[in-house]
Design an enzyme around this catalytic site. Structure first.
Site, PDB file in Angstrom:
ATOM      1  N   LYS A  45       0.821  -1.219   0.000  1.00 33.36           N
ATOM      2  CA  LYS A  45       0.000   0.000   0.000  1.00 33.36           C
ATOM      3  C   LYS A  45       0.849   1.261   0.000  1.00 33.36           C
ATOM      4  O   LYS A  45       1.836   1.352   0.722  1.00 33.36           O
ATOM      5  CB  LYS A  45      -0.915  -0.012   1.232  1.00 33.36           C
ATOM      6  CG  LYS A  45      -1.989   1.036   1.217  1.00 33.36           C
ATOM      7  CD  LYS A  45      -3.172   0.571   2.032  1.00 33.36           C
ATOM      8  CE  LYS A  45      -4.310   1.562   2.007  1.00 33.36           C
ATOM      9  NZ  LYS A  45      -4.778   1.954   0.698  1.00 33.36           N
ATOM     10  N   GLY A  50       6.609   0.647   5.618  1.00 35.65           N
ATOM     11  CA  GLY A  50       7.508  -0.258   4.901  1.00 35.65           C
ATOM     12  C   GLY A  50       7.530   0.021   3.404  1.00 35.65           C
ATOM     13  O   GLY A  50       8.586  -0.001   2.768  1.00 35.65           O
ATOM     14  N   CYS A  51       6.361   0.306   2.855  1.00 31.13           N
ATOM     15  CA  CYS A  51       6.266   0.552   1.407  1.00 31.13           C
ATOM     16  C   CYS A  51       6.946   1.865   1.039  1.00 31.13           C
ATOM     17  O   CYS A  51       7.587   1.970  -0.017  1.00 31.13           O
ATOM     18  CB  CYS A  51       4.802   0.570   0.981  1.00 31.13           C
ATOM     19  SG  CYS A  51       3.975  -1.008   1.311  1.00 31.13           S
ATOM     20  N   THR A  52       6.822   2.855   1.901  1.00 36.01           N
ATOM     21  CA  THR A  52       7.483   4.134   1.654  1.00 36.01           C
ATOM     22  C   THR A  52       8.988   3.952   1.698  1.00 36.01           C
ATOM     23  O   THR A  52       9.710   4.413   0.797  1.00 36.01           O
ATOM     24  CB  THR A  52       7.018   5.184   2.688  1.00 36.01           C
ATOM     25  OG1 THR A  52       5.599   5.371   2.537  1.00 36.01           O
ATOM     26  CG2 THR A  52       7.741   6.507   2.493  1.00 36.01           C
ATOM     27  N   SER A  55      10.199   2.035  -1.411  1.00 34.24           N
ATOM     28  CA  SER A  55      10.143   2.885  -2.607  1.00 34.24           C
ATOM     29  C   SER A  55      11.259   3.930  -2.584  1.00 34.24           C
ATOM     30  O   SER A  55      11.887   4.205  -3.612  1.00 34.24           O
ATOM     31  CB  SER A  55       8.773   3.553  -2.715  1.00 34.24           C
ATOM     32  OG  SER A  55       7.773   2.566  -2.900  1.00 34.24           O
TER      33      SER A  55
END
Length: 163
Positions: A45, A50-52, A55
């Site tokens: 998401k 974690g995704c930030t 990325s």
């Protein structure tokens, strides 16, 4: 249809937020990426910790991937609008595919049952796939832990260049 290591990945086409940070949309197809290695990273998401971080790690190593003739593409089930905001906020120089219909998620088998706050939910298992310049799947990382992951992927890209 599914993917397998050392096999050509089936042709696909998907809508993505443009890599130019202008808020535009683009169609990405596997055939349009021929001649370059491709890193497809699936993440749960936009705008989650974690995704930030993942990325941003890909962003920070982007020049090194480009030098190695490798394109990076992020994929999640978020909308294009969400992707465009996420991309702009974190200055991501690569495209993000919106896979709301879960076509790529199914092809790469990344949808898993997860436990969230005591409830079972379907979600994307953080996974990364490395395709060579001919579209052949060369490496798979599933259940990715973010720290050190991008370095590991970059090392695999460099190893691919030597193979």
């Amino acid at each position: 249809m599914s993917i397998a290591l050392n096999q050509a990945v089936p042709e696909f086409s998907a809508t993505a937020s443009g890599a130019t940070l202008t808020g535009n949309e683009e169609k990405i197809s596997l055939s349009s990426l021929r001649g370059k290695n491709v890193v497809l990273y699936f993440y749960p998401k936009d705008n989650t910790p974690g995704c930030t971080t993942e990325s941003q790690d890909f962003r920070d190593a982007y020049a090194q991937f480009k030098q190695a003739n490798t394109e990076i593409i992020g994929i999640s089930r978020d909308s294009l609008k969400s992707h465009q905001g996420f991309q702009a906020q974190h200055n991501l120089p690569f495209s993000l595919i919106s896979d709301q219909q879960e076509e790529l998620c199914s092809l790469f088998d990344v949808i898993k049952l997860k436990n969230m706050y005591g409830k079972e939910v379907r979600g994307i298992e953080r996974s990364t796939f490395l395709l060579d310049a001919q579209g052949v799947l060369r490496q798979i990382w599933r259940g990715v832990k973010v720290p050190g992951h991008v370095t590991e992927v970059l090392d695999a890209v460099h190893a691919l260049a030597k193979a």
